[in-house]
Design an enzyme around this catalytic site. Structure first.
Site, short mmCIF file in Angstrom:
data_model
loop_
_atom_site.label_atom_id
_atom_site.label_comp_id
_atom_site.label_asym_id
_atom_site.label_seq_id
_atom_site.Cartn_x
_atom_site.Cartn_y
_atom_site.Cartn_z
N ASP A 113 0.86 -1.18 0.00
CA ASP A 113 0.00 0.00 0.00
C ASP A 113 0.90 1.24 0.00
O ASP A 113 2.09 1.16 0.33
CB ASP A 113 -0.88 -0.02 1.25
CG ASP A 113 -1.70 1.24 1.42
OD1 ASP A 113 -2.50 1.54 0.52
OD2 ASP A 113 -1.51 1.92 2.43
N ASP A 131 -0.41 5.21 0.72
CA ASP A 131 -0.76 6.21 1.72
C ASP A 131 -0.82 5.58 3.11
O ASP A 131 -1.61 4.66 3.35
CB ASP A 131 -2.12 6.85 1.39
CG ASP A 131 -2.07 7.64 0.09
OD1 ASP A 131 -1.41 8.69 0.07
OD2 ASP A 131 -2.68 7.20 -0.89
#
Length: 328
Positions: A13, A15
């Site tokens: 991932d 953010d």
């Protein structure tokens, strides 16, 4: 033996895991660069084109990154829409120009108004989205257009805190139409499977900061999952996590990729002990060098084995009191 030696790729991932508001999170870049594993950045953020994401990653020190190393939920949404509507169909894209470009590349005709009779609405995050754009989407859906969302994240972690996420904007459209979209992004497994296939990976490790998207999605895809405490989900979120959102490994940051699997699993550590009585968990023991995350892993083994959700943690002793202060 470190945890990364057990896997043949990392599905990361962005953010809250690699960066926050464009700023690299501590230890993230060095940990990725030294991992020695192929990487795919799997992000629910649909506001930027893959090449823009890759450029940003190069700027923070991930110098070997190209657009082929990035899979956004906008890409996934276009793939999902292609499974439901014919090539060449008219679509209204509620999102950025890069999302519109991806829709065109997928073979759709992008239109600017509900008056053009689109057969589908594709909805992704765009900080510029306002009432007028949301209304065009509502008009299109009420006229019969199918509804696809890139993701349903309620918030987006930024430097100043949690901002409005795509899911919150989707909620406005759903409230006005009564229609729930098909969502292409996490926590669905599709992006994870596509990323692993792209890397020819048979044993990927899914890594993220958010239980209800990154971890739930990796779990749904049948992959081991690695939770970092640098973004949205925190200590108490993990204590109360439902089974579908419980990670295989619990880490402070990506730097913990160098730890052993046993160190990162839920279980007694750091001299701590945990007991649960009803919904109250009691944490005791520890040493002056014991860490908050060792206390967390100790508590998680007990909390996750209980049939009741933890409502309160009661620390006993100076070390338990000390580490618990870091959980907030």
């Amino acid at each position: 033996m470190s945890v990364i030696t057990e896997y043949d790729s990392l599905l990361l991932d962005l953010d809250g895991t690699v960066y926050e508001g464009g700023r690299a999170i501590n230890h993230a870049v060095s940990s990725i660069n030294s991992s020695g594993l192929p990487v795919m950045y799997v992000t629910n953020n649909a506001s930027r084109a893959p090449e823009m994401v890759a450029a940003q990653l190069r700027e923070i020190g991930l110098t070997e990154t190209s657009k082929s190393d990035v899979m956004t939920s906008a890409q996934a949404a276009c793939l999902m829409a292609a499974d439901h509507i014919p090539a060449g169909s008219k679509v209204y894209v509620l999102g950025t120009d890069s999302f519109r470009d991806l829709a065109r590349e997928a073979g759709f005709k992008v239109v600017a108004s509900a008056d053009d009779s689109p057969v589908a609405v594709l909805h992704g995050h765009n900080p510029e989205t306002g009432w007028a754009q949301l209304s065009e989407a509502v008009l299109s859906i009420n006229a019969g257009a199918q509804y696809f969302a890139s993701n349903l994240d309620s918030t987006l972690p930024m430097e100043r805190g949690k901002h409005i996420g795509n899911g919150s904007m989707v909620a406005a459209v759903s409230h006005a139409t009564g229609v729930t979209p098909l969502s292409a992004g996490k926590p669905g497994p599709a992006m994870f499977h596509a990323a692993a296939t792209t890397l020819s990976s048979s044993k990927p490790l899914a890594v993220g900061d958010r239980l209800d998207t990154d971890i739930a999605g990796g779990n749904a895809a049948g992959m081991d999952t690695f939770q970092v405490l640098t973004g949205v989900s925190g200590y108490f979120d993990l204590l109360r996590a439902i089974p579908a959102e419980r990670p295989t490994f619990i880490a402070a940051s990506l730097q913990d990729l160098t730890k052993t699997p046993d160190e990162l699993r839920a279980g007694a550590q750091g001299g701590f002990k945990a007991l649960i009585d009803g919904s109250v968990l009691t944490l005791s023991g520890g040493t002056p060098t014991s860490s908050p995350i060792e206390a967390l892993r100790t508590a998680l083994e007990v909390a996750w084995a209980s049939d009741m959700e933890v409502s309160h943690v009661d620390p006993e002793g100076p070390e338990a009191i000390r580490v618990l202060k870091s959980w907030w």
